[in-house]
Design a protein around this motif. Structure first.
Motif, PDB file in Angstrom:
ATOM      1  N   GLY A  14     -34.679  -6.408  12.384  1.00 47.63           N
ATOM      2  CA  GLY A  14     -34.330  -5.701  11.167  1.00 47.63           C
ATOM      3  C   GLY A  14     -35.040  -4.371  11.112  1.00 47.63           C
ATOM      4  N   MET A  15     -34.647  -3.553  10.198  1.00 48.81           N
ATOM      5  CA  MET A  15     -35.185  -2.197  10.125  1.00 48.81           C
ATOM      6  C   MET A  15     -36.655  -2.172   9.727  1.00 48.81           C
ATOM      7  N   THR A  16     -37.122  -3.258   9.134  1.00 48.94           N
ATOM      8  CA  THR A  16     -38.528  -3.263   8.706  1.00 48.94           C
ATOM      9  C   THR A  16     -39.449  -3.978   9.685  1.00 48.94           C
ATOM     10  N   ASN A  17     -38.864  -4.531  10.752  1.00 46.43           N
ATOM     11  CA  ASN A  17     -39.674  -5.285  11.710  1.00 46.43           C
ATOM     12  C   ASN A  17     -40.506  -4.378  12.613  1.00 46.43           C
ATOM     13  N   LYS A  18     -41.503  -4.990  13.235  1.00 45.67           N
ATOM     14  CA  LYS A  18     -42.260  -4.345  14.307  1.00 45.67           C
ATOM     15  C   LYS A  18     -42.158  -5.230  15.530  1.00 45.67           C
ATOM     16  N   LYS A  19     -41.754  -4.632  16.631  1.00 44.05           N
ATOM     17  CA  LYS A  19     -41.643  -5.375  17.879  1.00 44.05           C
ATOM     18  C   LYS A  19     -42.079  -4.481  19.031  1.00 44.05           C
ATOM     19  N   SER A  20     -42.241  -5.072  20.197  1.00 47.52           N
ATOM     20  CA  SER A  20     -42.612  -4.292  21.379  1.00 47.52           C
ATOM     21  C   SER A  20     -41.778  -4.699  22.580  1.00 47.52           C
ATOM     22  N   LEU A  21     -41.451  -3.722  23.390  1.00 40.81           N
ATOM     23  CA  LEU A  21     -40.813  -3.956  24.686  1.00 40.81           C
ATOM     24  C   LEU A  21     -41.888  -3.804  25.759  1.00 40.81           C
ATOM     25  N   LYS A  22     -41.775  -4.653  26.780  1.00 41.91           N
ATOM     26  CA  LYS A  22     -42.778  -4.633  27.845  1.00 41.91           C
ATOM     27  C   LYS A  22     -42.115  -4.355  29.182  1.00 41.91           C
ATOM     28  N   CYS A  23     -42.797  -3.609  30.013  1.00 36.02           N
ATOM     29  CA  CYS A  23     -42.325  -3.315  31.355  1.00 36.02           C
ATOM     30  C   CYS A  23     -43.487  -3.471  32.319  1.00 36.02           C
TER      31      CYS A  23
END
Lengths: 114, 109
Positions: A14-23
């Motif tokens: 959602g627009m209020t979430n915080k997430k991270s992508l990992k590489c």
């Protein structure tokens, strides 16, 4: 182990979430990149890290925040995203900077922002 | 501005030959790349041209004319597995990669 690994492969937020992508890259390369790939559009370079130092930030909105703790790992922290940020986010690496040419890509993280 | 043009979509028949064109206008030139990207997969490197002429690599060949700002990727003896998007990218005077939007190639039996 594949050369460049990205997690998660799919993410809905959602627009209020915080997430991270990992590489993570297992190629011993010194440069890492984040690209945005939208349907029928050219790849958009977002960030470049060379020997852990950020060398490129292509006017990316501050809701995208990269982190490169070492030359093998790259993160893209996401917060308060917009629906138009929905896209495939590709990580890539190369031996050094872009002067050496060939990029090795991960399979991408498909992001959907609701 | 800098620009890379390639057709959006092409269709070809298994066993045939197809040529995917790429024209570019960039600030300087330090080489042209072709990448292949199957649906849902990572782009993978196919070829790099920095001098004029034809580079052959198995069933795939890539041609460059710097004076014309033109390249093509030639695929021979097409196989179903060649169905993919083909991305053209040019390295400019600052070694920044300028990308085309990609050509989706559909192979029919």
């Amino acid at each position: 182990e594949t050369g460049v690994t990205q997690t998660p492969r799919h993410l809905v937020m959602g627009m209020t979430n915080k997430k991270s992508l990992k590489c993570e890259q297992h190629l011993g390369h010194n440069a890492m990149y984040w690209y945005k790939q939208s349907a029928k559009k050219p790849l958009e370079l977002m960030f470049v890290y060379n020997f852990k130092e950020q060398t490129e930030n292509n006017s990316v909105p501050s809701r995208f925040s990269p982190e490169c703790p070492n030359s093998s790992h790259l993160f893209l922290h996401l917060h308060t995203l917009q629906p138009e940020d929905s896209a495939l986010y590709l990580c890539a690496s190369s031996q050094e900077g872009l002067t050496t040419g060939e990029l090795f890509f991960g399979e991408g993280s498909r992001l959907t922002v609701l | 501005g800098q620009n890379i043009d390639q057709p959006t979509e092409m269709t070809a028949t298994e066993g045939a030959i197809v040529q995917i064109n790429c024209t570019y206008q960039t600030s300087g030139f330090n080489g042209l790349f072709w990448y292949q990207q199957h649906a849902g997969e990572a782009p993978t490197f196919l070829s790099y041209n920095v001098l004029d002429g034809l580079e052959e690599k198995g069933r795939f060949s890539s041609f460059l004319s710097r004076s014309k700002g033109y390249s093509y990727l030639l695929l021979k003896e097409l196989q179903m597995k060649d169905s993919a998007s083909y991305l053209c990218a040019v390295s400019d005077s600052n070694y920044q990669l300028i990308w085309g939007a990609g050509t989706k190639l559909i192979i029919k039996p």
